[in-house]
Write a protein that holds these residues in place. Structure first.
Motif, PDB file in Angstrom:
ATOM      1  N   PRO A  64      17.593  63.067  62.722  1.00 50.45           N
ATOM      2  CA  PRO A  64      17.290  63.471  61.344  1.00 50.45           C
ATOM      3  C   PRO A  64      18.086  62.624  60.360  1.00 50.45           C
ATOM      4  CG  PRO A  64      18.697  65.109  62.399  1.00 50.45           C
ATOM      5  CD  PRO A  64      18.375  64.090  63.444  1.00 50.45           C
ATOM      6  N   VAL A  65      17.396  62.058  59.380  1.00 52.94           N
ATOM      7  CA  VAL A  65      18.049  61.170  58.422  1.00 52.94           C
ATOM      8  C   VAL A  65      17.605  61.520  57.009  1.00 52.94           C
ATOM      9  CG1 VAL A  65      18.231  59.278  60.089  1.00 52.94           C
ATOM     10  CG2 VAL A  65      16.221  59.430  58.604  1.00 52.94           C
ATOM     11  N   THR A  66      18.360  61.014  56.059  1.00 54.66           N
ATOM     12  CA  THR A  66      17.972  61.100  54.657  1.00 54.66           C
ATOM     13  C   THR A  66      18.169  59.734  54.029  1.00 54.66           C
ATOM     14  OG1 THR A  66      18.354  62.231  52.539  1.00 54.66           O
ATOM     15  CG2 THR A  66      20.272  61.857  53.945  1.00 54.66           C
ATOM     16  N   ALA A  67      17.250  59.353  53.150  1.00 52.70           N
ATOM     17  CA  ALA A  67      17.322  58.049  52.502  1.00 52.70           C
ATOM     18  C   ALA A  67      16.697  58.164  51.119  1.00 52.70           C
ATOM     19  CB  ALA A  67      16.609  56.989  53.331  1.00 52.70           C
ATOM     20  N   THR A  68      17.213  57.373  50.203  1.00 52.91           N
ATOM     21  CA  THR A  68      16.713  57.362  48.830  1.00 52.91           C
ATOM     22  C   THR A  68      16.318  55.939  48.459  1.00 52.91           C
ATOM     23  OG1 THR A  68      18.114  59.220  48.189  1.00 52.91           O
ATOM     24  CG2 THR A  68      17.260  57.852  46.418  1.00 52.91           C
ATOM     25  N   GLY A  69      15.200  55.815  47.766  1.00 55.49           N
ATOM     26  CA  GLY A  69      14.742  54.499  47.352  1.00 55.49           C
ATOM     27  C   GLY A  69      13.432  54.597  46.602  1.00 55.49           C
ATOM     28  N   THR A  70      12.743  53.484  46.522  1.00 56.94           N
ATOM     29  CA  THR A  70      11.467  53.415  45.812  1.00 56.94           C
ATOM     30  C   THR A  70      10.340  53.203  46.816  1.00 56.94           C
ATOM     31  OG1 THR A  70      12.585  52.416  43.900  1.00 56.94           O
ATOM     32  CG2 THR A  70      10.184  52.218  44.008  1.00 56.94           C
ATOM     33  N   ILE A  91       1.338  55.597  55.403  1.00 54.73           N
ATOM     34  CA  ILE A  91       2.556  54.874  55.768  1.00 54.73           C
ATOM     35  C   ILE A  91       2.914  53.936  54.630  1.00 54.73           C
ATOM     36  CG2 ILE A  91       3.699  53.476  57.517  1.00 54.73           C
ATOM     37  CD1 ILE A  91       2.542  56.014  58.706  1.00 54.73           C
ATOM     38  N   ASP A  92       4.009  54.202  53.955  1.00 55.02           N
ATOM     39  CA  ASP A  92       4.464  53.367  52.844  1.00 55.02           C
ATOM     40  C   ASP A  92       5.801  52.726  53.179  1.00 55.02           C
ATOM     41  OD1 ASP A  92       2.260  53.735  51.261  1.00 55.02           O
ATOM     42  OD2 ASP A  92       3.134  55.326  50.046  1.00 55.02           O
ATOM     43  N   VAL A  93       6.203  51.822  52.327  1.00 54.29           N
ATOM     44  CA  VAL A  93       7.499  51.150  52.464  1.00 54.29           C
ATOM     45  C   VAL A  93       8.502  51.819  51.545  1.00 54.29           C
ATOM     46  CG1 VAL A  93       8.744  48.979  52.137  1.00 54.29           C
ATOM     47  CG2 VAL A  93       6.418  48.948  53.066  1.00 54.29           C
ATOM     48  N   LEU A  94       9.684  52.097  52.070  1.00 53.00           N
ATOM     49  CA  LEU A  94      10.780  52.607  51.247  1.00 53.00           C
ATOM     50  C   LEU A  94      11.770  51.474  51.037  1.00 53.00           C
ATOM     51  CD1 LEU A  94      12.124  55.152  49.907  1.00 53.00           C
ATOM     52  CD2 LEU A  94      13.468  55.330  52.019  1.00 53.00           C
ATOM     53  N   ASP A  95      11.921  51.093  49.760  1.00 48.65           N
ATOM     54  CA  ASP A  95      12.892  50.043  49.401  1.00 48.65           C
ATOM     55  C   ASP A  95      14.160  50.728  48.916  1.00 48.65           C
ATOM     56  OD1 ASP A  95      14.422  48.076  47.999  1.00 48.65           O
ATOM     57  OD2 ASP A  95      12.640  46.834  47.874  1.00 48.65           O
ATOM     58  N   SER A  96      15.206  50.604  49.714  1.00 51.58           N
ATOM     59  CA  SER A  96      16.482  51.231  49.371  1.00 51.58           C
ATOM     60  C   SER A  96      17.534  50.146  49.197  1.00 51.58           C
ATOM     61  CB  SER A  96      16.912  52.197  50.484  1.00 51.58           C
ATOM     62  OG  SER A  96      18.129  52.831  50.165  1.00 51.58           O
ATOM     63  N   ASP A  97      17.761  49.770  47.936  1.00 48.91           N
ATOM     64  CA  ASP A  97      18.732  48.706  47.619  1.00 48.91           C
ATOM     65  C   ASP A  97      18.445  47.435  48.410  1.00 48.91           C
ATOM     66  OD1 ASP A  97      20.130  50.334  45.802  1.00 48.91           O
ATOM     67  OD2 ASP A  97      21.324  51.208  47.413  1.00 48.91           O
ATOM     68  N   GLY A  98      17.175  47.080  48.488  1.00 49.73           N
ATOM     69  CA  GLY A  98      16.794  45.846  49.170  1.00 49.73           C
ATOM     70  C   GLY A  98      16.479  46.010  50.638  1.00 49.73           C
ATOM     71  N   ARG A  99      16.844  47.123  51.214  1.00 49.09           N
ATOM     72  CA  ARG A  99      16.509  47.375  52.615  1.00 49.09           C
ATOM     73  C   ARG A  99      15.151  48.061  52.677  1.00 49.09           C
ATOM     74  NH1 ARG A  99      19.751  51.055  57.157  1.00 49.09           N
ATOM     75  NH2 ARG A  99      18.476  50.331  58.926  1.00 49.09           N
ATOM     76  N   PRO A 121      12.945  56.683  41.845  1.00 55.02           N
ATOM     77  CA  PRO A 121      13.556  56.963  43.142  1.00 55.02           C
ATOM     78  C   PRO A 121      12.993  58.232  43.782  1.00 55.02           C
ATOM     79  CG  PRO A 121      15.231  56.454  41.482  1.00 55.02           C
ATOM     80  CD  PRO A 121      13.953  56.654  40.757  1.00 55.02           C
ATOM     81  N   VAL A 122      12.839  58.194  45.093  1.00 53.75           N
ATOM     82  CA  VAL A 122      12.462  59.369  45.863  1.00 53.75           C
ATOM     83  C   VAL A 122      13.510  59.570  46.964  1.00 53.75           C
ATOM     84  CG1 VAL A 122      10.000  59.072  45.439  1.00 53.75           C
ATOM     85  CG2 VAL A 122      11.025  58.055  47.473  1.00 53.75           C
ATOM     86  N   THR A 173      11.069  64.266  47.881  1.00 53.89           N
ATOM     87  CA  THR A 173      11.308  64.711  46.509  1.00 53.89           C
ATOM     88  C   THR A 173      11.346  63.490  45.585  1.00 53.89           C
ATOM     89  OG1 THR A 173      12.673  66.518  47.349  1.00 53.89           O
ATOM     90  CG2 THR A 173      12.823  66.035  44.996  1.00 53.89           C
ATOM     91  N   PRO A 174      10.420  63.425  44.603  1.00 49.87           N
ATOM     92  CA  PRO A 174       9.362  64.383  44.290  1.00 49.87           C
ATOM     93  C   PRO A 174       8.196  64.267  45.279  1.00 49.87           C
ATOM     94  CG  PRO A 174       9.241  62.513  42.801  1.00 49.87           C
ATOM     95  CD  PRO A 174      10.469  62.307  43.622  1.00 49.87           C
ATOM     96  N   ALA A 175       7.481  65.363  45.444  1.00 46.56           N
ATOM     97  CA  ALA A 175       6.401  65.418  46.428  1.00 46.56           C
ATOM     98  C   ALA A 175       5.075  64.986  45.816  1.00 46.56           C
ATOM     99  CB  ALA A 175       6.279  66.835  46.981  1.00 46.56           C
TER     100      ALA A 175
END
Length: 223
Positions: A64-70, A91-99, A121-122, A173-175
């Protein structure tokens, strides 16, 4: 006892003993599998941690993980949900500070509009997963048309320019109301040991019945 009955009797008892032992072994396997599934369920629902720098497909499966990004545009994989019907896994891409990693946002019905992606940010809470959905019968994706038939993680990651890391969302979040999260659970892991045990025990009963019938016929033939 008639001497002609001894060999069939031994054969019948030995065969039944083998079948009963196989059924007993399957019951032991059932106990082991239920323990494994309980451990997996406990791991899936544990408190989420930060996304590891280099997730391991074996050690970090279901972590289980949590991550924030665009969220950036991705793909849709053909899927279906029981009692709901056909649709897509988004299936989308999460960009988190370049990752860049992949996020399985959930299920979208064929007739539904996913709506705009969250602007900003989500926060994703979910589990790492390396799906095993591709075999020799799975059609190759038609990338130009956007037709994907399975979550082939290496191919999806290469196409979207992301790490071969997939977070299957439990909560976003947001959903997006039209997209229903399909979090990972242990229901897709086979556990057929009880059925196998019943099969072996049933065969043992049939074997003994046939042995008894054969012995009865031998005895009648010598009377």
């Amino acid at each position: 006892m008639n001497k002609r009955m001894i060999l069939p009797l031994i054969f019948g008892l030995v065969g039944a003993a083998i079948l009963v032992s196989l059924g007993t072994w399957q019951l032991r396997r059932l106990d082991w599998k239920e323990t494994v599934l309980a451990e997996i369920d406990a791991r899936i629902t544990a408190a989420p941690v930060a996304l590891p720098a280099q997730p391991d497909p074996e050690q970090d499966r279901f972590l289980p993980v949590t991550a924030t990004g665009t969220l950036l545009p991705g793909i849709q994989v053909l899927s279906s949900v029981k009692k709901v019907g056909a649709g897509f896994r988004v299936i989308d891409v999460l960009d988190s500070d370049g990752r860049r990693v992949l996020v399985d946002r959930g299920f979208l019905k064929v007739q539904d509009d996913p709506g705009p992606r969250p602007d900003g940010p989500v926060t994703i809470i979910g589990n790492l997963h390396w799906p095993d959905e591709v075999d020799k019968y799975t059609p190759a994706p038609d990338i130009e048309k956007g037709d994907w038939f399975a979550r082939d993680l290496p191919v999806m990651a290469d196409h979207l320019g992301a790490e071969p890391v997939l977070i299957v969302a439990r909560d976003i979040t947001p959903a997006s109301p039209a997209i229903r999260p399909l979090p990972v659970d242990s229901s897709g892991i086979p556990n057929d040991h009880l059925q196998y045990a019943i099969t072996w025990f049933s065969l043992a009963c049939v074997w003994l019945g046939m042995t008894a019938l054969f012995l009865w016929r031998i005895r009648r033939g010598t009377e």
